[in-house]
Scaffold this motif. Structure first.
Motif, PDB file in Angstrom:
ATOM      1  N   VAL A   2       0.871  -1.160   0.000  1.00  0.00           N
ATOM      2  CA  VAL A   2       0.000   0.000   0.000  1.00  0.00           C
ATOM      3  C   VAL A   2       0.913   1.216   0.000  1.00  0.00           C
ATOM      4  O   VAL A   2       1.886   1.258   0.754  1.00  0.00           O
ATOM      5  CB  VAL A   2      -0.900   0.021   1.259  1.00  0.00           C
ATOM      6  N   HIS A   3       0.614   2.193  -0.840  1.00  0.00           N
ATOM      7  CA  HIS A   3       1.457   3.382  -0.849  1.00  0.00           C
ATOM      8  C   HIS A   3       0.637   4.603  -1.171  1.00  0.00           C
ATOM      9  O   HIS A   3      -0.469   4.512  -1.692  1.00  0.00           O
ATOM     10  CB  HIS A   3       2.627   3.234  -1.832  1.00  0.00           C
ATOM     11  N   VAL A  17       5.195   3.948   1.987  1.00  0.00           N
ATOM     12  CA  VAL A  17       4.964   2.591   1.475  1.00  0.00           C
ATOM     13  C   VAL A  17       4.742   1.699   2.683  1.00  0.00           C
ATOM     14  O   VAL A  17       5.524   1.710   3.629  1.00  0.00           O
ATOM     15  CB  VAL A  17       6.178   2.054   0.683  1.00  0.00           C
ATOM     16  N   LEU A  18       3.672   0.939   2.640  1.00  0.00           N
ATOM     17  CA  LEU A  18       3.367  -0.029   3.685  1.00  0.00           C
ATOM     18  C   LEU A  18       3.644  -1.406   3.102  1.00  0.00           C
ATOM     19  O   LEU A  18       2.987  -1.824   2.150  1.00  0.00           O
ATOM     20  CB  LEU A  18       1.897   0.103   4.102  1.00  0.00           C
ATOM     21  N   LEU A  19       4.646  -2.084   3.645  1.00  0.00           N
ATOM     22  CA  LEU A  19       5.049  -3.396   3.139  1.00  0.00           C
ATOM     23  C   LEU A  19       4.609  -4.476   4.119  1.00  0.00           C
ATOM     24  O   LEU A  19       5.210  -4.639   5.188  1.00  0.00           O
ATOM     25  CB  LEU A  19       6.565  -3.449   2.932  1.00  0.00           C
ATOM     26  N   LYS A  20       3.556  -5.178   3.755  1.00  0.00           N
ATOM     27  CA  LYS A  20       3.011  -6.205   4.650  1.00  0.00           C
ATOM     28  C   LYS A  20       3.995  -7.354   4.823  1.00  0.00           C
ATOM     29  O   LYS A  20       4.119  -7.915   5.900  1.00  0.00           O
ATOM     30  CB  LYS A  20       1.678  -6.715   4.109  1.00  0.00           C
ATOM     31  N   ARG A  21       4.691  -7.701   3.759  1.00  0.00           N
ATOM     32  CA  ARG A  21       5.625  -8.824   3.807  1.00  0.00           C
ATOM     33  C   ARG A  21       6.763  -8.576   4.810  1.00  0.00           C
ATOM     34  O   ARG A  21       7.182  -9.466   5.521  1.00  0.00           O
ATOM     35  CB  ARG A  21       6.193  -9.053   2.417  1.00  0.00           C
ATOM     36  N   CYS A  22       7.241  -7.340   4.846  1.00  0.00           N
ATOM     37  CA  CYS A  22       8.329  -6.965   5.756  1.00  0.00           C
ATOM     38  C   CYS A  22       7.823  -6.446   7.096  1.00  0.00           C
ATOM     39  O   CYS A  22       8.611  -6.178   7.991  1.00  0.00           O
ATOM     40  CB  CYS A  22       9.188  -5.878   5.125  1.00  0.00           C
ATOM     41  N   LYS A  23       6.492  -6.267   7.174  1.00  0.00           N
ATOM     42  CA  LYS A  23       5.871  -5.708   8.371  1.00  0.00           C
ATOM     43  C   LYS A  23       6.508  -4.375   8.750  1.00  0.00           C
ATOM     44  O   LYS A  23       6.989  -4.180   9.866  1.00  0.00           O
ATOM     45  CB  LYS A  23       5.936  -6.691   9.534  1.00  0.00           C
ATOM     46  N   CYS A  24       6.513  -3.453   7.762  1.00  0.00           N
ATOM     47  CA  CYS A  24       7.088  -2.145   8.045  1.00  0.00           C
ATOM     48  C   CYS A  24       6.430  -1.050   7.204  1.00  0.00           C
ATOM     49  O   CYS A  24       5.825  -1.315   6.169  1.00  0.00           O
ATOM     50  CB  CYS A  24       8.598  -2.142   7.818  1.00  0.00           C
ATOM     51  N   ILE A  84       6.145  13.305  -7.358  1.00  0.00           N
ATOM     52  CA  ILE A  84       7.112  12.751  -8.312  1.00  0.00           C
ATOM     53  C   ILE A  84       7.469  11.324  -7.917  1.00  0.00           C
ATOM     54  O   ILE A  84       7.503  10.417  -8.747  1.00  0.00           O
ATOM     55  CB  ILE A  84       8.375  13.636  -8.393  1.00  0.00           C
ATOM     56  N   ILE A  85       7.716  11.110  -6.636  1.00  0.00           N
ATOM     57  CA  ILE A  85       8.052   9.771  -6.143  1.00  0.00           C
ATOM     58  C   ILE A  85       6.880   8.824  -6.350  1.00  0.00           C
ATOM     59  O   ILE A  85       7.036   7.710  -6.871  1.00  0.00           O
ATOM     60  CB  ILE A  85       8.458   9.833  -4.663  1.00  0.00           C
ATOM     61  N   LEU A  86       5.670   9.254  -5.973  1.00  0.00           N
ATOM     62  CA  LEU A  86       4.482   8.413  -6.106  1.00  0.00           C
ATOM     63  C   LEU A  86       4.223   8.051  -7.565  1.00  0.00           C
ATOM     64  O   LEU A  86       3.927   6.899  -7.884  1.00  0.00           O
ATOM     65  CB  LEU A  86       3.265   9.107  -5.505  1.00  0.00           C
TER      66      LEU A  86
END
Length: 128
Positions: A2-3, A17-24, A84-86
Motif C-alpha cells: 500500500v502506498h 509505502v506499507l510493506l506487509k511482507r516486511c511488516k514495516c 514525483i516519487i508516487l
C-alpha cells in the motif's frame, strides 16, 4: 503493498509505502521534518482504517533524501517531491532525476496531468 502520500499537520507532505511482507512502514521524506513518532501515528491510523490491528507494532523506517531524491531546500515543495516519487512507483519506473531548479517544470507537468484527466460533468452524469 500500500502506498500514497500523506499530509502532516497541514504543513508537510511525504510519500509512504506499507510493506506487509516486511511488516514495516517506510516514509520517504525530503525535508528532514518527519520524526519516527509521526510514522508510528500514521501506522496506527492505517491499521485502524484497514481494520488490521496487528500492524500497530510494525517497524517504521525513514528514508531521507538520497542520490535520486534531492533534499528539499524550501518550505513549499514537499508535495511536488512526494508526487514525483508516487508517480514513479505507480508507473513502475525509475525515479527521474530532478533538482530544485526543475520543480517549476514538474508543477506544470502535474497541472497538465490533473486538468487533462478531469472527467466532464456529462460523463459523471452518464455513469449514474
Amino acid at each position: 503493498m500500500v502506498h500514497g502520500i500523506f499530509n502532516l499537520r497541514n504543513t508537510h507532505w511525504a510519500y509512504f509505502v506499507l510493506l506487509k511482507r516486511c511488516k514495516c512502514l517506510i516514509i520517504c521524506e525530503t525535508a528532514h521534518y518527519i520524526q519516527r513518532h509521526f510514522g508510528t501515528a500514521l501506522l496506527s491510523q492505517l491499521a485502524q482504517h484497514m481494520d488490521q490491528p496487528e500492524m500497530v507494532g510494525w517497524d517504521v523506517r525513514l528514508l531521507r533524501a538520497t542520490a535520486g531524491v534531492p533534499a528539499q531546500i524550501d518550505g513549499k515543495s514537499c508535495g511536488v517531491y512526494s508526487c514525483i516519487i508516487l508517480e514513479s512507483v505507480c508507473k513502475g519506473c525509475r525515479l527521474p532525476t530532478f533538482t530544485h531548479t526543475s520543480l517549476q517544470a514538474w508543477r506544470a507537468h502535474m497541472a497538465h496531468a490533473i486538468l487533462s484527466a478531469t472527467p466532464s460533468y456529462s460523463s459523471i452524469l452518464a455513469a449514474r
